[in-house]
Every structure is written in C-alpha cells, then in structure tokens.
Design a protein around this motif. Structure first.
Motif, short mmCIF file in Angstrom:
data_model
loop_
_atom_site.label_atom_id
_atom_site.label_comp_id
_atom_site.label_asym_id
_atom_site.label_seq_id
_atom_site.Cartn_x
_atom_site.Cartn_y
_atom_site.Cartn_z
N LEU A 97 0.87 -1.18 0.00
CA LEU A 97 0.00 0.00 0.00
C LEU A 97 0.90 1.23 0.00
O LEU A 97 1.74 1.41 0.90
CB LEU A 97 -0.91 0.01 1.23
N VAL A 98 0.74 2.04 -1.05
CA VAL A 98 1.61 3.20 -1.26
C VAL A 98 0.79 4.48 -1.02
O VAL A 98 -0.35 4.58 -1.46
CB VAL A 98 2.14 3.20 -2.72
N LEU A 99 1.40 5.43 -0.34
CA LEU A 99 0.70 6.69 -0.03
C LEU A 99 1.51 7.87 -0.54
O LEU A 99 2.73 7.92 -0.38
CB LEU A 99 0.56 6.82 1.50
N ASP A 100 0.80 8.83 -1.16
CA ASP A 100 1.41 10.13 -1.45
C ASP A 100 0.50 11.22 -0.89
O ASP A 100 -0.57 11.49 -1.45
CB ASP A 100 1.62 10.33 -2.96
N PRO A 101 0.88 11.84 0.23
CA PRO A 101 0.01 12.86 0.85
C PRO A 101 0.02 14.21 0.12
O PRO A 101 -0.76 15.09 0.48
CB PRO A 101 0.57 12.99 2.27
N PHE A 102 0.90 14.37 -0.87
CA PHE A 102 0.90 15.58 -1.72
C PHE A 102 0.92 15.09 -3.17
O PHE A 102 1.91 15.24 -3.89
CB PHE A 102 2.13 16.44 -1.42
N ALA A 103 -0.20 14.52 -3.59
CA ALA A 103 -0.20 13.69 -4.80
C ALA A 103 -0.06 14.47 -6.10
O ALA A 103 0.32 13.89 -7.11
CB ALA A 103 -1.47 12.85 -4.84
N GLY A 104 -0.40 15.76 -6.11
CA GLY A 104 -0.26 16.55 -7.33
C GLY A 104 -0.97 15.88 -8.49
O GLY A 104 -2.17 15.56 -8.41
N THR A 105 -0.24 15.64 -9.57
CA THR A 105 -0.83 15.07 -10.79
C THR A 105 -0.90 13.54 -10.75
O THR A 105 -1.14 12.91 -11.78
CB THR A 105 -0.02 15.50 -12.02
N GLY A 106 -0.61 12.96 -9.59
CA GLY A 106 -0.81 11.51 -9.43
C GLY A 106 0.34 10.65 -9.91
O GLY A 106 0.16 9.45 -10.13
N THR A 107 1.55 11.23 -10.01
CA THR A 107 2.68 10.43 -10.52
C THR A 107 2.91 9.19 -9.64
O THR A 107 3.12 8.08 -10.15
CB THR A 107 3.96 11.29 -10.56
N THR A 108 2.85 9.37 -8.33
CA THR A 108 3.07 8.22 -7.42
C THR A 108 1.99 7.17 -7.60
O THR A 108 2.26 5.97 -7.51
CB THR A 108 3.11 8.70 -5.96
N LEU A 109 0.76 7.62 -7.86
CA LEU A 109 -0.34 6.66 -8.00
C LEU A 109 -0.18 5.85 -9.28
O LEU A 109 -0.41 4.63 -9.29
CB LEU A 109 -1.68 7.39 -8.00
N VAL A 110 0.26 6.51 -10.35
CA VAL A 110 0.52 5.79 -11.60
C VAL A 110 1.67 4.80 -11.37
O VAL A 110 1.60 3.63 -11.78
CB VAL A 110 0.86 6.77 -12.75
N ALA A 111 2.71 5.26 -10.67
CA ALA A 111 3.86 4.38 -10.39
C ALA A 111 3.41 3.17 -9.58
O ALA A 111 3.80 2.03 -9.87
CB ALA A 111 4.93 5.17 -9.62
N ALA A 112 2.58 3.40 -8.56
CA ALA A 112 2.11 2.29 -7.71
C ALA A 112 1.37 1.27 -8.57
O ALA A 112 1.62 0.06 -8.47
CB ALA A 112 1.20 2.82 -6.60
N ALA A 113 0.49 1.75 -9.42
CA ALA A 113 -0.28 0.83 -10.26
C ALA A 113 0.65 0.04 -11.19
O ALA A 113 0.49 -1.17 -11.35
CB ALA A 113 -1.32 1.61 -11.05
N LEU A 114 1.63 0.74 -11.78
CA LEU A 114 2.55 0.05 -12.71
C LEU A 114 3.41 -0.98 -11.98
O LEU A 114 3.87 -1.95 -12.57
CB LEU A 114 3.44 1.08 -13.42
N GLU A 115 3.63 -0.76 -10.68
CA GLU A 115 4.44 -1.69 -9.89
C GLU A 115 3.58 -2.77 -9.22
O GLU A 115 4.08 -3.50 -8.36
CB GLU A 115 5.26 -0.93 -8.84
N GLY A 116 2.29 -2.78 -9.52
CA GLY A 116 1.41 -3.80 -8.94
C GLY A 116 1.06 -3.53 -7.50
O GLY A 116 0.69 -4.44 -6.74
#
Ligand SMILES: C[S@@+](CC[C@H](N)C(=O)[O-])C[C@H]1O[C@@H](n2cnc3c(N)ncnc32)[C@H](O)[C@@H]1O
Length: 248
Positions: free
Chosen positions: A201-220
């Motif tokens: 479970l990956v968290l980005d508390p300052f997500a902006g344009t969602g780069t971390t969320l895209v990265a999390a999804a790509l990393e499964g």
C-alpha cells in the motif's frame, strides 16, 4: 485526510511536498514564513509516521534554491526525533561526464550560483533496519567476469544512492500537466521497487498530478493519494485512466 487512515497500514510513502519556494501552484500558496512552513512539515511528517507500518519506508523528495539553500537541511534535522535517516539518495536531474551532458541545463545567468542539477530523496524509516531489495533497481555489471568471480547469483549490482533520472523533454505546459512541480515517473517507481513488498500500500500525501499513483499501479501496488487542489485531482484521475486503461 491523513488522520482518517488506519494507523500502521501503509508500506511505502513517496512524496514531494511544496518546497516553499513560491512556485505558482493553482490553489496552494507556496510562500509561507519559514517557521510556519517547517512547523507544518513536522506536523505532516508526524501524521505520516502514524500510518506507517513498523517496516515501512518514507521517501521524502525535497530541494532548496539559491535563495533558500538551507531549507532541505533545516527540515531533515527537525525530523530527526521522528525517524531514522536510513538512506540519503541524490536524485540527479542532469549531469555532465567529461565534455558530455545529459538532461536539461539552464543558460548561464549571473556569476554566483551553479546550475541546480539535483534534489534530495530522504529515505526515512522507524527503525533504520528496514530490509530493501537493492537488486530490484540494480544495474548490470559492466565487467561480466565479476559475476562468477565474486559469486553473484545474477547480473545485477547495487545502483547506489545517486539516481540519474532526467525529465523527459516536453514541448508544452500541457505535457507537464499544467503543474509546476512534478517528479518523473521513475522516481516513485524505483522507491516502490526498492521497498518491494507483496501487495504494497503506497501513499502520497501531496499527490499533485498523481505520478506516485501511476507508479504504484505500474508496480502492482495499491495507491492512496491526497491532494488539496481539485484540478490536480482531476488530472491525476485522467492520467490513471489513460496510462492504465482504468476508470477513476
Ligand atoms: C510538489 S507538488 C507534488 C507533485 C507530484 N509529485 C507530481 O508528480 O505531480 C506538491 C502538491 O501538494 C499539494 N498540496 C499543498 N498543500 C496540500 C495539503 N494541505 N494537502 C494535500 N495536498 C497539498 C499542492 O497542490 C501540490 O500539488
């Protein structure tokens, strides 16, 4: 939002907060007094600490500027009572080796300051003993004879703590998602891969344009993003939809 998350539930935090360098965000005012900014960051870091699992990794990306060179160091010293600084990664955005250069360089203006080619990624943990998968972001041996000679199981060695990740060249603001301070996708991807936990479970508390969320999804991995600005939230949702073919 952070207090609404379950305590001890997050595996990896990857984030780049506002740096207090007066960037032109849509909604957020990036020009607080230094004391106010640092007090706020310590408060946020405390809230992040609460949601971290005991063996979680918190990757905090931040940089200073010519006008505020002390800022990242002031912040990291204030976080010392909360975390162990397990690794200090230097994110290199552009580099010169010999007469060759890779990445973007601003034109020479003024005689006091060198180009800013790097930022900090502080790897903070609760114990200093968090196990990492160093070879998950490893690089192949240049001299292949080292593999057998040194008894390595695979053609990979540790990448070290200087990560060269240039920005891709863009022609317009829209390619930067109309946001003044994004990081490249490989930055959160490498952090998540380095921590390497099943179903993380990956968290980005300052997500902006969602780069971390895209990265999390790509990393499964699963991702939670928190963002103040509704326009950036929309961008993040659109990016996820486009890059992953999912509906958000
Ligand atoms: C440096 S940017 C993060 C950019 C992100 N890493 C990316 O690649 O898109 C910092 C973000 O924090 C957001 N922000 C500022 N204050 C916030 C708050 N209190 N809660 C959530 N987000 C906030 C800003 O709107 C901005 O988008």
């Amino acid at each position: 939002m952070l207090p609404t998350l379950a305590a001890g539930s997050v595996d990896v935090v990857v984030t780049s907060p506002p740096y207090n360098l007066d960037l032109a965000y849509n909604a957020y005012d990036d020009a607080r007094s230094e004391a106010d900014y640092l007090a706020w960051m310590v408060q946020v870091a405390g809230a992040v600490r609460r949601v971290m699992r005991p063996d979680a990794s918190f990757f905090l990306n931040i940089a200073g500027s010519n006008a505020r060179p002390w800022l990242p160091f002031e912040l990291i010293v204030r976080l010392r009572p909360l975390f162990v600084l397990q690794n200090h990664i230097t994110w290199i955005k552009s580099v010169s080796t010999g007469d060759d250069t890779v990445g973007h360089f601003k034109p020479v203006a003024g005689r006091r300051f060198l180009n800013h080619n790097h930022e900090h990624v502080f790897h903070l943990t609760l114990t200093g003993d968090v196990q990492l998968d160093r070879l998950a972001i490893g690089v192949p041996f240049k001299d292949k004879s080292n593999i057998a000679r040194r008894g390595h199981a695979q053609d990979a060695r540790c990448r070290g703590n200087t990560w060269f990740i240039p920005y891709r060249t863009v022609q317009s603001r829209s390619q930067k998602y109309h946001h003044p301070g994004t990081f490249p996708l490989d930055l959160p991807r490498w952090c998540i891969r380095l921590h390497n936990r099943q179903d993380a479970l990956v968290l980005d508390p300052f997500a902006g344009t969602g780069t971390t969320l895209v990265a999390a999804a790509l990393e499964g991995a699963r991702g939670i993003g928190i963002e103040l600005d509704a326009a950036y939230v929309q961008t993040a949702a659109a990016r996820l939809a486009e890059e992953l073919g999912v509906r958000c």
